[in-house]
Scaffold this active site. Structure first.
Site, PDB file in Angstrom:
ATOM      1  N   HIS A  28     -39.453  -6.016 -28.926  1.00 40.18           N
ATOM      2  CA  HIS A  28     -40.604  -6.251 -28.082  1.00 40.18           C
ATOM      3  C   HIS A  28     -40.309  -5.705 -26.692  1.00 40.18           C
ATOM      4  CE1 HIS A  28     -42.172  -9.734 -30.783  1.00 40.18           C
ATOM      5  NE2 HIS A  28     -42.502  -8.532 -31.232  1.00 40.18           N
ATOM      6  N   LYS A  56     -42.428   1.889 -31.299  1.00 41.89           N
ATOM      7  CA  LYS A  56     -43.694   1.578 -30.635  1.00 41.89           C
ATOM      8  C   LYS A  56     -43.533   1.582 -29.122  1.00 41.89           C
ATOM      9  CE  LYS A  56     -47.318  -1.940 -30.444  1.00 41.89           C
ATOM     10  NZ  LYS A  56     -47.785  -3.253 -30.980  1.00 41.89           N
ATOM     11  N   HIS A  74     -46.187  -6.614 -42.324  1.00 45.11           N
ATOM     12  CA  HIS A  74     -45.887  -6.840 -40.915  1.00 45.11           C
ATOM     13  C   HIS A  74     -45.554  -8.311 -40.657  1.00 45.11           C
ATOM     14  CE1 HIS A  74     -46.227  -6.702 -36.531  1.00 45.11           C
ATOM     15  NE2 HIS A  74     -46.226  -5.389 -36.617  1.00 45.11           N
ATOM     16  N   TYR A  98     -28.838  -4.127 -19.638  1.00 44.30           N
ATOM     17  CA  TYR A  98     -27.768  -5.123 -19.758  1.00 44.30           C
ATOM     18  C   TYR A  98     -27.808  -5.771 -21.136  1.00 44.30           C
ATOM     19  CZ  TYR A  98     -25.123  -9.416 -18.861  1.00 44.30           C
ATOM     20  OH  TYR A  98     -24.235 -10.450 -18.932  1.00 44.30           O
ATOM     21  N   ARG A 143     -40.774  -2.867 -37.973  1.00 47.35           N
ATOM     22  CA  ARG A 143     -42.176  -2.598 -38.276  1.00 47.35           C
ATOM     23  C   ARG A 143     -42.262  -1.743 -39.542  1.00 47.35           C
ATOM     24  NH1 ARG A 143     -41.412  -2.180 -32.785  1.00 47.35           N
ATOM     25  NH2 ARG A 143     -42.637  -3.651 -31.517  1.00 47.35           N
ATOM     26  N   ARG A 175     -42.017  -9.939 -39.844  1.00 53.38           N
ATOM     27  CA  ARG A 175     -41.503 -10.054 -38.482  1.00 53.38           C
ATOM     28  C   ARG A 175     -41.797 -11.438 -37.904  1.00 53.38           C
ATOM     29  NH1 ARG A 175     -40.358  -5.713 -35.546  1.00 53.38           N
ATOM     30  NH2 ARG A 175     -41.630  -6.242 -33.729  1.00 53.38           N
TER      31      ARG A 175
END
Length: 255
Positions: free
Chosen positions: A209, A120, A183, A219, A93, A186
């Site tokens: 995310h 974020k 942005h 994991y 970001r 991304r």
């Protein structure tokens, strides 16, 4: 509050919307802790003009060579040019890039560890570094290595980093207003890497995310490091090929 938000909006619509979110969070916290009557919530809906759908508009593959050429000819600060290049290669970001500190980087291990406080999703994030990204960082270190931040602010370089709007301003000066946004790198990386056949879970994890399953998240962090590093190398190789006018065709990676 509305007057202040509209003053910000005149300079930067995106930052005005972020400021409105911050104000709402402050008021909710004040209500939660008893510092404000819980019924006195500020209703700031429709205070600001809705952001256009193109706010995060990004490039198609065919647009990349022209943008990269324009970036090489960018007349502004060299660190801003490097920042935009790193944003393309690492697709973090813009706020995460703008606030990056040298202490977060381990160039020998080819890793960037972004602390949870700057993410974020409030989760520490690992960004594998390709050889192209490391070369850009080495170039940048000769310019700003004496400061805590990779991209120090002009007024207080030892205590402040550059504003995230610097990316947008640079792209506007290059003639890309309304065509693409910082942005949007991304979304571009996500789309193209999926077309290249990389595992969608690996892509989503690299984009940082939110992972709803905490056990799976732990994991994944260990499992995906090598896969993510290979993906980041492939992405930088693709961008480098584009820079040289030799776009590497998308191929599904071997199992």
């Amino acid at each position: 509050v509305i007057s202040a938000l509209r003053a910000i909006e005149a300079r930067s619509p995106h930052m005005a919307h972020k400021a409105r979110q911050y104000v709402g969070a402050i008021i909710r916290e004040a209500c939660r802790t008893g510092k404000r009557d819980e019924h006195r919530i500020l209703d700031l809906r429709d205070t600001l003009t809705k952001l256009p759908d193109s706010h995060f508009k990004t490039f198609d593959e065919k647009d990349l060579p022209g943008f990269i050429k324009a970036l090489e000819q960018y007349k502004g600060a060299p660190q801003t040019r490097i920042a935009l290049k790193l944003l393309m290669h690492l697709f973090v970001r813009p706020s995460e890039m703008a606030g990056a500190r040298w202490s977060e980087f381990d160039l020998k291990a080819a890793q960037w560890h972004i602390p949870a406080s700057r993410m974020k999703m409030k989760r520490e994030h690992l960004v594998p570094l390709s050889k192209q990204a490391i070369a850009l960082l080495e170039e940048l270190r000769s310019l700003t290595g004496a400061f805590p931040f990779l991209f120090p602010g002009e007024r207080a370089p030892h205590s402040q980093h550059m504003a995230r709007d610097t990316f947008s301003k640079a792209m506007r000066s290059m003639g890309y207003q309304g065509k693409a946004t910082p942005h949007g790198f991304r979304a571009m990386a996500s789309t193209m890497l999926n077309e290249m056949g990389f595992d969608p879970d690996v892509i989503e994890y690299q984009l940082a995310h939110k992972e709803p399953n905490k056990i799976r998240a732990a994991y994944n962090r260990a499992q995906y490091v090598q896969k993510r590093a290979a993906m980041m190398r492939a992405w930088s190789d693709f961008l480098e090929g584009t820079t040289k006018g030799n776009i590497v065709p998308f191929r599904k990676p071997a199992a």
